[in-house]
Motif scaffolding. Sequence first.
Motif, PDB file in Angstrom:
ATOM      1  N   LEU A  68     -24.292 -11.588  62.365  1.00  0.00           N
ATOM      2  CA  LEU A  68     -24.351 -11.474  60.909  1.00  0.00           C
ATOM      3  C   LEU A  68     -24.337 -10.014  60.471  1.00  0.00           C
ATOM      4  O   LEU A  68     -24.616  -9.112  61.254  1.00  0.00           O
ATOM      5  N   HIS A  69     -24.055  -9.813  59.197  1.00  0.00           N
ATOM      6  CA  HIS A  69     -24.311  -8.517  58.562  1.00  0.00           C
ATOM      7  C   HIS A  69     -24.797  -8.765  57.152  1.00  0.00           C
ATOM      8  O   HIS A  69     -24.694  -9.890  56.632  1.00  0.00           O
ATOM      9  N   ASP A  70     -25.333  -7.741  56.518  1.00  0.00           N
ATOM     10  CA  ASP A  70     -25.976  -7.918  55.219  1.00  0.00           C
ATOM     11  C   ASP A  70     -25.122  -7.464  54.039  1.00  0.00           C
ATOM     12  O   ASP A  70     -25.650  -7.251  52.943  1.00  0.00           O
ATOM     13  N   ARG A  71     -23.809  -7.296  54.242  1.00  0.00           N
ATOM     14  CA  ARG A  71     -22.919  -7.074  53.089  1.00  0.00           C
ATOM     15  C   ARG A  71     -22.454  -8.444  52.597  1.00  0.00           C
ATOM     16  O   ARG A  71     -21.747  -9.163  53.308  1.00  0.00           O
ATOM     17  N   PRO A  72     -22.842  -8.834  51.383  1.00  0.00           N
ATOM     18  CA  PRO A  72     -22.449 -10.163  50.899  1.00  0.00           C
ATOM     19  C   PRO A  72     -20.933 -10.286  50.715  1.00  0.00           C
ATOM     20  O   PRO A  72     -20.244  -9.318  50.386  1.00  0.00           O
ATOM     21  N   ILE A  73     -20.434 -11.473  50.968  1.00  0.00           N
ATOM     22  CA  ILE A  73     -19.047 -11.826  50.660  1.00  0.00           C
ATOM     23  C   ILE A  73     -19.063 -12.528  49.308  1.00  0.00           C
ATOM     24  O   ILE A  73     -19.809 -13.491  49.112  1.00  0.00           O
ATOM     25  N   HIS A  74     -18.263 -12.061  48.377  1.00  0.00           N
ATOM     26  CA  HIS A  74     -18.261 -12.685  47.051  1.00  0.00           C
ATOM     27  C   HIS A  74     -17.218 -13.795  46.952  1.00  0.00           C
ATOM     28  O   HIS A  74     -17.447 -14.799  46.275  1.00  0.00           O
ATOM     29  N   VAL A  75     -16.076 -13.607  47.595  1.00  0.00           N
ATOM     30  CA  VAL A  75     -14.998 -14.601  47.556  1.00  0.00           C
ATOM     31  C   VAL A  75     -14.637 -14.993  48.974  1.00  0.00           C
ATOM     32  O   VAL A  75     -14.290 -14.139  49.788  1.00  0.00           O
ATOM     33  N   ARG A  76     -14.703 -16.278  49.273  1.00  0.00           N
ATOM     34  CA  ARG A  76     -14.288 -16.723  50.602  1.00  0.00           C
ATOM     35  C   ARG A  76     -12.766 -16.652  50.691  1.00  0.00           C
ATOM     36  O   ARG A  76     -12.056 -16.908  49.707  1.00  0.00           O
ATOM     37  N   ALA A  77     -12.261 -16.304  51.860  1.00  0.00           N
ATOM     38  CA  ALA A  77     -10.812 -16.212  52.043  1.00  0.00           C
ATOM     39  C   ALA A  77     -10.477 -16.433  53.514  1.00  0.00           C
ATOM     40  O   ALA A  77     -10.868 -15.638  54.364  1.00  0.00           O
ATOM     41  N   ASP A  78      -9.774 -17.517  53.784  1.00  0.00           N
ATOM     42  CA  ASP A  78      -9.305 -17.788  55.140  1.00  0.00           C
ATOM     43  C   ASP A  78      -8.225 -16.785  55.533  1.00  0.00           C
ATOM     44  O   ASP A  78      -7.614 -16.122  54.679  1.00  0.00           O
ATOM     45  N   ASP A  79      -7.945 -16.703  56.827  1.00  0.00           N
ATOM     46  CA  ASP A  79      -6.849 -15.872  57.304  1.00  0.00           C
ATOM     47  C   ASP A  79      -5.513 -16.441  56.816  1.00  0.00           C
ATOM     48  O   ASP A  79      -5.333 -17.659  56.739  1.00  0.00           O
ATOM     49  N   SER A  80      -4.597 -15.555  56.492  1.00  0.00           N
ATOM     50  CA  SER A  80      -3.248 -15.967  56.123  1.00  0.00           C
ATOM     51  C   SER A  80      -2.447 -16.299  57.380  1.00  0.00           C
ATOM     52  O   SER A  80      -2.754 -15.826  58.476  1.00  0.00           O
ATOM     53  N   VAL A  81      -1.411 -17.117  57.205  1.00  0.00           N
ATOM     54  CA  VAL A  81      -0.556 -17.523  58.321  1.00  0.00           C
ATOM     55  C   VAL A  81       0.903 -17.268  57.936  1.00  0.00           C
ATOM     56  O   VAL A  81       1.342 -17.680  56.849  1.00  0.00           O
ATOM     57  N   VAL A  82       1.636 -16.588  58.805  1.00  0.00           N
ATOM     58  CA  VAL A  82       3.051 -16.318  58.570  1.00  0.00           C
ATOM     59  C   VAL A  82       3.841 -16.623  59.839  1.00  0.00           C
ATOM     60  O   VAL A  82       3.277 -16.721  60.923  1.00  0.00           O
ATOM     61  N   ARG A  83       5.136 -16.755  59.670  1.00  0.00           N
ATOM     62  CA  ARG A  83       6.037 -16.934  60.814  1.00  0.00           C
ATOM     63  C   ARG A  83       7.226 -15.991  60.639  1.00  0.00           C
ATOM     64  O   ARG A  83       7.821 -15.934  59.557  1.00  0.00           O
ATOM     65  N   PRO A  84       7.585 -15.263  61.684  1.00  0.00           N
ATOM     66  CA  PRO A  84       8.818 -14.472  61.596  1.00  0.00           C
ATOM     67  C   PRO A  84      10.018 -15.413  61.436  1.00  0.00           C
ATOM     68  O   PRO A  84      10.087 -16.463  62.090  1.00  0.00           O
ATOM     69  N   TRP A  85      10.933 -15.026  60.561  1.00  0.00           N
ATOM     70  CA  TRP A  85      12.127 -15.855  60.356  1.00  0.00           C
ATOM     71  C   TRP A  85      13.255 -14.976  59.842  1.00  0.00           C
ATOM     72  O   TRP A  85      13.154 -14.373  58.792  1.00  0.00           O
ATOM     73  N   ARG A  86      14.300 -14.883  60.646  1.00  0.00           N
ATOM     74  CA  ARG A  86      15.523 -14.185  60.262  1.00  0.00           C
ATOM     75  C   ARG A  86      15.250 -12.765  59.771  1.00  0.00           C
ATOM     76  O   ARG A  86      15.695 -12.353  58.690  1.00  0.00           O
ATOM     77  N   GLY A  87      14.505 -12.037  60.569  1.00  0.00           N
ATOM     78  CA  GLY A  87      14.272 -10.627  60.298  1.00  0.00           C
ATOM     79  C   GLY A  87      13.165 -10.318  59.332  1.00  0.00           C
ATOM     80  O   GLY A  87      12.897  -9.151  59.026  1.00  0.00           O
ATOM     81  N   ASP A  88      12.501 -11.351  58.828  1.00  0.00           N
ATOM     82  CA  ASP A  88      11.442 -11.145  57.843  1.00  0.00           C
ATOM     83  C   ASP A  88      10.301 -12.095  58.192  1.00  0.00           C
ATOM     84  O   ASP A  88      10.241 -12.649  59.280  1.00  0.00           O
ATOM     85  N   GLY A  89       9.400 -12.309  57.249  1.00  0.00           N
ATOM     86  CA  GLY A  89       8.305 -13.235  57.464  1.00  0.00           C
ATOM     87  C   GLY A  89       8.290 -14.315  56.403  1.00  0.00           C
ATOM     88  O   GLY A  89       8.631 -14.076  55.246  1.00  0.00           O
ATOM     89  N   VAL A  90       7.918 -15.526  56.801  1.00  0.00           N
ATOM     90  CA  VAL A  90       7.748 -16.643  55.877  1.00  0.00           C
ATOM     91  C   VAL A  90       6.259 -16.950  55.812  1.00  0.00           C
ATOM     92  O   VAL A  90       5.628 -17.198  56.842  1.00  0.00           O
ATOM     93  N   VAL A  91       5.695 -16.937  54.617  1.00  0.00           N
ATOM     94  CA  VAL A  91       4.267 -17.179  54.447  1.00  0.00           C
ATOM     95  C   VAL A  91       4.008 -18.680  54.437  1.00  0.00           C
ATOM     96  O   VAL A  91       4.591 -19.419  53.639  1.00  0.00           O
ATOM     97  N   LEU A  92       3.135 -19.144  55.333  1.00  0.00           N
ATOM     98  CA  LEU A  92       2.768 -20.554  55.388  1.00  0.00           C
ATOM     99  C   LEU A  92       1.388 -20.804  54.788  1.00  0.00           C
ATOM    100  O   LEU A  92       1.115 -21.896  54.297  1.00  0.00           O
TER     101      LEU A  92
END
Length: 764
Positions: free
Chosen positions: A362-386
Amino acid sequence: MPSEDTADGWRRVEVRVEGIVQGVGFRPFVHGLAERFALSGQVGNDSAGVLAEVEGPRESVASFLRALPAEAPALADVQHCSVTDRPPRGTSGFRIAHSDSSGPRRTLVSADAATCAACLAELFDPHDRRYRYPFVNCTGCGPRYTIVRDVPYDRGNTTMAGFDLCGPCAREYHDPADRRYHAQPVCCPDCGPTLRLVDSGGAVRGGDPLAGAAELLRAGAVVAVKGLGGYHLAVDATSAPATARLRARKHREDKPFAVMVASLADARRLCAVDDPAERLLTSRRRPIVLLDRRRAGVADAVAPGNRELGLMLPYTPLHHLLLADTGLPLVLTSGNVSDEPIAFTDGDALGRLAGIADAFLLHDRPIHVRADDSVVRPWRGDGVVLRRSRGYAPEPLPVAWEFPRPVLACGAEQKNTVCLASGRRVVVSHHIGDVGNAETLTAFTQAVEHLSRLFDITPAVVAHDLHPDYAATRYAVELADSAGLDAIGVQHHHAHIASCLADNGVAGPVIGVAFDGTGYGTDGTVWGGEFLLATLADFERAGHLAPVPLPGGAAAVRQPWRMAASYLHRDPGSERLAVARRQGGRWDQVVSLARSGVNSPLTSSAGRLFDAVAAILGVRDTVTYEGQAAIELEQRADPHEGGAYPAPVAEREGRLVVDSGALVRAVVDDHCRGTDAAVVAARFHHGLAKAVRRTCDLIAERTGVRTVAVSGGVFANRLLLDRTVDELADAGFTVLTHRRLPCNDGGISAGQAVVAAARDRSVS
């Protein structure tokens, strides 16, 4: 922008800068720029962004104005810059003014950013006062959105407000030459957050918390780790017993886990990493990147039956230290039980995860907004956000059209996001999840309230899905009634296509191909394999996959073998198939349901078509997470097979109908002949892509529309997306796909918002 200079070669200007310009070192950047060109004046934050005044020789002012957007800090996004000439004052010196929180809020909040190279060097420098300090940050990196309570972005409006700066940190904070000048989360071991390691009952464990956590992980324990946007559950990714233990406790039977590795070299040992993948892995956003995996390096249970692995690099100092101290790749999966929102407060984590984690870092810096990790896939030279969440949210996306009135769009039931829109931008929230879950519905309402406050958007219109039983729909209707807002219902698949249009800045008309699992149709049936002739404002259902019964309703989503029975319910020999024999007497019961239509609503769902084929080929009879059968069917497909099954397209009652049953019959025929399942799976994918091309050809012949927008969760399937885009491009179509917004239901809220605005514009 005025170009007239004042008399005597002297000029004073007021510069208004809007965009992501707070919390990214913009004021010290402006200060340094003014000193470079020997200009006087001031710069400060306010509710609209950054306001600067500069005065000096006209050539110097012109140079300053050119450099301002061109040389902005890496985390800044200058979206608008206006210049107004003012009478010269003859002032001297340049200062940073106090922030002004009055006035309408137009400033944008930055997303959280991964630890920068300068801070990382300090972290591992034994001579630095922040050596091994797990909260090192500066204006170029660190927490932003997840700690912001309000704007302007000043320390008092973040969860760092409770940590008073020590002398050395205060000097850095007030020194314009320091990279921590007005870095709001700045801290050090003497004045900042601290770690502690506790057991599952909350009792503090003695010794160094990091060393203790690393020792536990090396021993195979499950450790809950507090990160930027919530808690992760961590285990040794190389240990089969540890990953199996985590799966059992988390009730996550098959869904792949994400893995964090210390470096690009480690990533390359586990997966194929090309240049686009490297750019995604090392970007300041640090998403989970889906990559083709190598056969060794992690336990099979990390991603069972999957040719891909979700990899990410450390994005906080704490992660860097934990990876360095363990010397292991670590599973880092969301700190929750399946289908619940990620835990982000200490009390919630200790309460909900006590039966899963052996210890809590644990640490004592509060989180104000929960946020899951983002997921992307490389596609045709760029990234597609899933999944667009931590590292991306809440950065607004500019759109090509004006919103006549502010809009709140409430999104879909699963993979929910909410969207607030005004002017020419949409603000899409972090990933919220399945709002059918009561705890996630609470997170949904919190996200609406927080984003409304941060961006000072009071909606006049609320957009929602047509499904009357969606929790997000009920929220929207109740809000409209209580607050006197206009409620606009948007059909699910129209929202998918509108999201793709917004992603590409195109208003239509287009042929929209929307393939997913479930969406409420305007006729009350379950849609999911749709061909729409669409603009932003409206659509016509031009075609669809052939409807089939959904025997048992929601049970058929959890049990793909039911969809095999549905597609084969008219085949008198179906009971001889292996999929039927595996079900015993249940097969005949479900076939009877499908034939009678009892508890078997019709569906055109492409997702359920994939389920049927997966069950027939023995890939998956039941699923433990959404889309599992389709994902595993794609993984099974032979990448070298070029054949395709035929799927006739015919007109019925004014619409084109793809005979998806023909695809299933071809799968059965090949399967019964003993054709390898990998070959059959590939031919099925290719056949569906060719059916899309044929249907779009026929619609184009009738309408002249030659642009196709492709959307819906089924197109997260890389093989199908590749084949479909290639088929359409070969036929001469312009093809629009997603890049910035997810093709799945995570993009629905943005689609709903732009549809609502288009309808507003059409009546104004």
